[in-house]
Design a protein around this motif. Sequence first.
Motif, PDB file in Angstrom:
ATOM      1  N   ILE A 224       0.846  -1.204   0.000  1.00 45.59           N
ATOM      2  CA  ILE A 224       0.000   0.000   0.000  1.00 45.59           C
ATOM      3  C   ILE A 224       0.879   1.252   0.000  1.00 45.59           C
ATOM      4  CG2 ILE A 224      -1.601   1.388   1.379  1.00 45.59           C
ATOM      5  CD1 ILE A 224      -3.070  -0.830   0.095  1.00 45.59           C
ATOM      6  N   ILE A 225       1.908   1.266   0.867  1.00 48.58           N
ATOM      7  CA  ILE A 225       2.808   2.423   0.963  1.00 48.58           C
ATOM      8  C   ILE A 225       3.521   2.664  -0.366  1.00 48.58           C
ATOM      9  CG2 ILE A 225       4.915   3.281   2.077  1.00 48.58           C
ATOM     10  CD1 ILE A 225       3.940   1.763   4.631  1.00 48.58           C
ATOM     11  N   GLN A 226       4.005   1.585  -0.982  1.00 47.97           N
ATOM     12  CA  GLN A 226       4.700   1.714  -2.266  1.00 47.97           C
ATOM     13  C   GLN A 226       3.771   2.258  -3.351  1.00 47.97           C
ATOM     14  OE1 GLN A 226       6.176  -2.258  -2.938  1.00 47.97           O
ATOM     15  NE2 GLN A 226       7.961  -1.986  -1.604  1.00 47.97           N
ATOM     16  N   THR A 227       2.524   1.807  -3.322  1.00 46.83           N
ATOM     17  CA  THR A 227       1.560   2.273  -4.319  1.00 46.83           C
ATOM     18  C   THR A 227       1.196   3.732  -4.093  1.00 46.83           C
ATOM     19  OG1 THR A 227       0.670   0.019  -4.394  1.00 46.83           O
ATOM     20  CG2 THR A 227      -0.619   1.729  -5.463  1.00 46.83           C
ATOM     21  N   VAL A 228       1.057   4.128  -2.835  1.00 48.09           N
ATOM     22  CA  VAL A 228       0.793   5.534  -2.507  1.00 48.09           C
ATOM     23  C   VAL A 228       1.901   6.419  -3.086  1.00 48.09           C
ATOM     24  CG1 VAL A 228       0.777   7.236  -0.618  1.00 48.09           C
ATOM     25  CG2 VAL A 228      -0.595   5.148  -0.444  1.00 48.09           C
ATOM     26  N   ASP A 229       3.146   6.033  -2.848  1.00 51.20           N
ATOM     27  CA  ASP A 229       4.281   6.817  -3.357  1.00 51.20           C
ATOM     28  C   ASP A 229       4.260   6.875  -4.886  1.00 51.20           C
ATOM     29  OD1 ASP A 229       5.162   7.290  -0.787  1.00 51.20           O
ATOM     30  OD2 ASP A 229       6.614   5.638  -0.791  1.00 51.20           O
ATOM     31  N   PHE A 230       3.924   5.758  -5.523  1.00 55.34           N
ATOM     32  CA  PHE A 230       3.895   5.722  -6.989  1.00 55.34           C
ATOM     33  C   PHE A 230       2.836   6.687  -7.528  1.00 55.34           C
ATOM     34  CE2 PHE A 230       2.182   4.161 -10.981  1.00 55.34           C
ATOM     35  CZ  PHE A 230       3.328   3.949 -11.734  1.00 55.34           C
ATOM     36  N   VAL A 231       1.637   6.638  -6.955  1.00 56.46           N
ATOM     37  CA  VAL A 231       0.534   7.496  -7.425  1.00 56.46           C
ATOM     38  C   VAL A 231       0.873   8.966  -7.234  1.00 56.46           C
ATOM     39  CG1 VAL A 231      -1.868   8.151  -6.989  1.00 56.46           C
ATOM     40  CG2 VAL A 231      -1.240   5.730  -7.125  1.00 56.46           C
ATOM     41  N   VAL A 232       1.422   9.308  -6.073  1.00 53.04           N
ATOM     42  CA  VAL A 232       1.759  10.705  -5.776  1.00 53.04           C
ATOM     43  C   VAL A 232       2.877  11.189  -6.701  1.00 53.04           C
ATOM     44  CG1 VAL A 232       2.667  12.279  -4.034  1.00 53.04           C
ATOM     45  CG2 VAL A 232       0.955  10.567  -3.397  1.00 53.04           C
ATOM     46  N   GLN A 254      -6.466   5.330  -1.096  1.00 53.48           N
ATOM     47  CA  GLN A 254      -6.928   6.704  -1.299  1.00 53.48           C
ATOM     48  C   GLN A 254      -6.632   7.571  -0.075  1.00 53.48           C
ATOM     49  OE1 GLN A 254     -11.204   7.350  -1.491  1.00 53.48           O
ATOM     50  NE2 GLN A 254     -10.957   8.685  -3.279  1.00 53.48           N
ATOM     51  N   GLU A 255      -6.845   7.002   1.113  1.00 53.06           N
ATOM     52  CA  GLU A 255      -6.573   7.743   2.349  1.00 53.06           C
ATOM     53  C   GLU A 255      -5.092   8.078   2.473  1.00 53.06           C
ATOM     54  OE1 GLU A 255      -8.085   5.071   5.256  1.00 53.06           O
ATOM     55  OE2 GLU A 255     -10.197   5.610   4.922  1.00 53.06           O
ATOM     56  N   GLY A 256      -4.239   7.114   2.143  1.00 51.17           N
ATOM     57  CA  GLY A 256      -2.792   7.340   2.211  1.00 51.17           C
ATOM     58  C   GLY A 256      -2.342   8.398   1.217  1.00 51.17           C
ATOM     59  N   ILE A 257      -2.936   8.402   0.039  1.00 51.74           N
ATOM     60  CA  ILE A 257      -2.603   9.395  -0.989  1.00 51.74           C
ATOM     61  C   ILE A 257      -3.035  10.788  -0.532  1.00 51.74           C
ATOM     62  CG2 ILE A 257      -3.187  10.146  -3.337  1.00 51.74           C
ATOM     63  CD1 ILE A 257      -3.455   7.082  -3.986  1.00 51.74           C
ATOM     64  N   ALA A 258      -4.214  10.888   0.082  1.00 54.69           N
ATOM     65  CA  ALA A 258      -4.724  12.180   0.561  1.00 54.69           C
ATOM     66  C   ALA A 258      -3.807  12.756   1.639  1.00 54.69           C
ATOM     67  CB  ALA A 258      -6.143  12.005   1.093  1.00 54.69           C
ATOM     68  N   GLN A 259      -3.252  11.894   2.487  1.00 51.67           N
ATOM     69  CA  GLN A 259      -2.345  12.351   3.546  1.00 51.67           C
ATOM     70  C   GLN A 259      -1.087  12.988   2.979  1.00 51.67           C
ATOM     71  OE1 GLN A 259      -1.691   8.956   6.077  1.00 51.67           O
ATOM     72  NE2 GLN A 259      -3.786   8.982   6.902  1.00 51.67           N
ATOM     73  N   LYS A 260      -0.767  12.644   1.741  1.00 47.97           N
ATOM     74  CA  LYS A 260       0.426  13.216   1.100  1.00 47.97           C
ATOM     75  C   LYS A 260       0.062  14.387   0.198  1.00 47.97           C
ATOM     76  CE  LYS A 260       3.786   9.641   1.566  1.00 47.97           C
ATOM     77  NZ  LYS A 260       5.084   9.195   1.010  1.00 47.97           N
ATOM     78  N   GLY A 261      -1.177  14.851   0.301  1.00 44.53           N
ATOM     79  CA  GLY A 261      -1.566  16.061  -0.391  1.00 44.53           C
ATOM     80  C   GLY A 261      -1.977  15.897  -1.838  1.00 44.53           C
ATOM     81  N   HIS A 262      -2.241  14.663  -2.248  1.00 43.42           N
ATOM     82  CA  HIS A 262      -2.671  14.445  -3.630  1.00 43.42           C
ATOM     83  C   HIS A 262      -4.089  13.853  -3.630  1.00 43.42           C
ATOM     84  CE1 HIS A 262      -2.658  13.510  -7.868  1.00 43.42           C
ATOM     85  NE2 HIS A 262      -2.754  12.206  -7.644  1.00 43.42           N
TER      86      HIS A 262
END
Length: 306
Positions: A224-232, A254-262
């Motif tokens: 999940i973390i790796q995918t969040v970084d990839f999407v952002v 989606q929640e992890g991506i939102a936490q990174k501002g995307h």
Amino acid sequence: MKMIKTIKTCCLSLLLMLCLLPLQAIRAEEKPTVTVSTSFIEDIVQKITDDSVNIELIIPRGSDPHLYSPLASDLDNILNADLILYQGLHLEAQMAEVLADYGYAVTQNFNPDDLISVNDGSEVDPHYWFDLNLYKQSVEEITNLLIETYPNQSELYQNNSNQYLAELDELQLWVEDKLEELPVENRILVTPHDAYAYFARNYAFQVYAPQGISTESEVSNEQIIQTVDFVVNHQVPAIFLDTTSNPQAMTKLQEGIAQKGHEVKIVGGEGQELYSDSLAPSGQENDTFIKMYQHNVNLIVENLTK
């Protein structure tokens, strides 16, 4: 007296023959049974045979072949079939051995170099139908097996097969034209289940899928973390659910991506999922291969166009 008895015997024999004739006619008119493992093969056989056979589908439409657990009735359908066709490439994971013992894999004559290897070459990606050239090869393979089994129908089957292959050629041209609307730099497809590598190879997409090729595996927090970084990092505008995936993993993503501002859109819900391992139930939208493929392409282009 003897003559009367003889006449009675003859009459009874004639009556018995007349009663048996309809049964013999029914048996003569009975259609052969073709048992198939997946909805993709079911769709091909329907196209080719034109209602000249009974088709028994083992894995119900909408079900996941990777996870499907065989029923007692499935064995009956296999043992009572005149012809058994299955996908192969270990798609029907829990039924692979019994199907191999009794049936024909429609991928049996594929060139191994045309298939995609995964997990350091230890497995083959079974989702070959998203490569339309390979899918057409399976249509030809099924046509040959049907003609070999039912040679009296060879002209009908070959004509229907040729017509279907022509429709698939038209689909191929449509896909190429439709994807012209989507710039190559926007062709990034993020899904939980990695079912689209063949599609990606043919149409210059990059696919990122934390779950891998089989839905048997669970998505880990690290994935999940790796995918969040990839999407952002790639500013991906949308991520896609497919019809056999668990939506909870994508919500966490989606929640992890939102936490990174995307901000990213989850494309899912009724009529909005990508199809992967099954066609829609008969009578519903996207219940044929061509409709399903067009649906997927339309959904991808619509949601990845920035």
